[in-house]
Design a protein around this motif. Structure first.
Motif, PDB file in Angstrom:
ATOM      1  N   SER A 115      45.237  37.431  42.232  1.00 41.80           N
ATOM      2  CA  SER A 115      44.274  37.695  43.117  1.00 41.80           C
ATOM      3  C   SER A 115      43.034  36.888  42.699  1.00 41.80           C
ATOM      4  O   SER A 115      42.691  36.230  41.711  1.00 41.80           O
ATOM      5  CB  SER A 115      43.927  39.202  43.029  1.00 41.80           C
ATOM      6  N   ALA A 116      41.876  36.995  43.537  1.00 39.46           N
ATOM      7  CA  ALA A 116      40.851  36.111  43.472  1.00 39.46           C
ATOM      8  C   ALA A 116      39.756  36.716  44.495  1.00 39.46           C
ATOM      9  O   ALA A 116      40.033  37.382  45.307  1.00 39.46           O
ATOM     10  CB  ALA A 116      41.189  34.414  43.468  1.00 39.46           C
ATOM     11  N   GLY A 117      38.569  36.237  44.336  1.00 41.54           N
ATOM     12  CA  GLY A 117      37.434  36.574  44.906  1.00 41.54           C
ATOM     13  C   GLY A 117      36.738  35.386  45.607  1.00 41.54           C
ATOM     14  O   GLY A 117      36.421  34.430  44.831  1.00 41.54           O
ATOM     15  N   THR A 118      36.204  35.569  46.853  1.00 42.83           N
ATOM     16  CA  THR A 118      35.262  34.530  47.575  1.00 42.83           C
ATOM     17  C   THR A 118      33.971  34.344  46.898  1.00 42.83           C
ATOM     18  O   THR A 118      33.451  33.340  46.819  1.00 42.83           O
ATOM     19  CB  THR A 118      35.198  34.709  48.993  1.00 42.83           C
ATOM     20  N   ARG A 119      33.559  35.385  46.269  1.00 41.74           N
ATOM     21  CA  ARG A 119      32.164  35.253  45.471  1.00 41.74           C
ATOM     22  C   ARG A 119      32.453  36.194  44.516  1.00 41.74           C
ATOM     23  O   ARG A 119      31.826  37.327  44.099  1.00 41.74           O
ATOM     24  CB  ARG A 119      31.180  35.883  46.289  1.00 41.74           C
ATOM     25  N   ALA A 120      33.384  35.837  43.523  1.00 45.51           N
ATOM     26  CA  ALA A 120      34.058  36.874  42.372  1.00 45.51           C
ATOM     27  C   ALA A 120      33.068  37.027  41.459  1.00 45.51           C
ATOM     28  O   ALA A 120      32.245  36.111  40.859  1.00 45.51           O
ATOM     29  CB  ALA A 120      35.187  36.264  41.900  1.00 45.51           C
ATOM     30  N   MET A 121      33.129  38.135  40.689  1.00 46.90           N
ATOM     31  CA  MET A 121      32.385  38.540  39.653  1.00 46.90           C
ATOM     32  C   MET A 121      33.337  38.251  38.389  1.00 46.90           C
ATOM     33  O   MET A 121      33.863  38.985  37.641  1.00 46.90           O
ATOM     34  CB  MET A 121      32.101  40.203  39.387  1.00 46.90           C
TER      35      MET A 121
END
Length: 201
Positions: free
Chosen positions: A43-49
């Motif tokens: 998984s990953a985030g588009t504006r990840a912490m």
């Protein structure tokens, strides 16, 4: 253990600490029970912490579905991740747009997770029998194209029904809503995987 032929699935949300980790870890646990080592879920985030652990309420949801939240570290979505992925499952339509902007070639293999689950239900009505044993990874890698072909049949009247609500910095009710929207889609994907697994797997 991951191999070059592993089916690579990426789940995507905003911060990569609430929704996409839940999808990642439950899917990974479920796919391992279908055929160990065949599927690699990340998984990953588009504006990840970046570097943050999964949020405690999300960790509890993961555990309640048989997954393991330990060792999770949030990651920022990158072009390299997308180029190394067979199927991208996002938590919102806006995340899908972010993915396609970053990698236009990902268009036909990127779906919101709730949309993809509806597509699999449609494919179940059309398909008969399990995937060939030796060709299971290739069969799954071709699945996004088959799903895209029925996208027009999986449309919803309310676009919000494609999204999973973001619970970040909200109370228990928000996490319950997230679970209520996300878990059925995840379980539909896993049921499809079990139904299409070759006999004896």
């Amino acid at each position: 253990m991951e191999t070059p032929s592993s089916v690579r699935i990426l789940t995507v949300c905003t911060g990569n600490i609430c929704r996409s980790p839940v999808a990642e870890r439950i899917l990974q646990a479920g796919f391992e029970s279908v055929r160990s080592g065949t599927f690699r879920i990340r998984s990953a985030g588009t504006r990840a912490m970046a570097g943050a652990p999964v949020q405690p309420p999300s960790a509890r949801i993961i555990e309640s579905y048989g997954g393991r939240p330990d060792g999770f570290v949030a990651r920022q979505l990158t072009l390299g991740m997308l180029r190394d992925t067979d199927l991208v499952l996002t938590m919102e339509a806006s995340h899908r747009s972010d993915v396609v902007r970053l990698d236009p070639s990902a268009l036909k293999r990127t779906f919101t997770i709730r949309e993809f689950a509806r597509m699999l239900k449609l494919l179940e009505q059309r398909d008969s029998g399990p995937a060939p044993d030796a060709a299971l990874p290739a069969w799954w890698k071709a699945l996004p194209a088959r799903a895209a072909a029925v996208r027009h049949l999986a449309l919803v009247n309310d676009a919000a029904d494609n999204d999973v609500a973001d619970p970040y910095r909200r109370g228990p009710e928000a996490y319950q809503r997230m679970e209520d929207e996300l878990a059925p889609a995840v379980l539909t994907i896993l049921r499809f995987a079990r139904r299409t697994a070759p006999a004896g797997v």
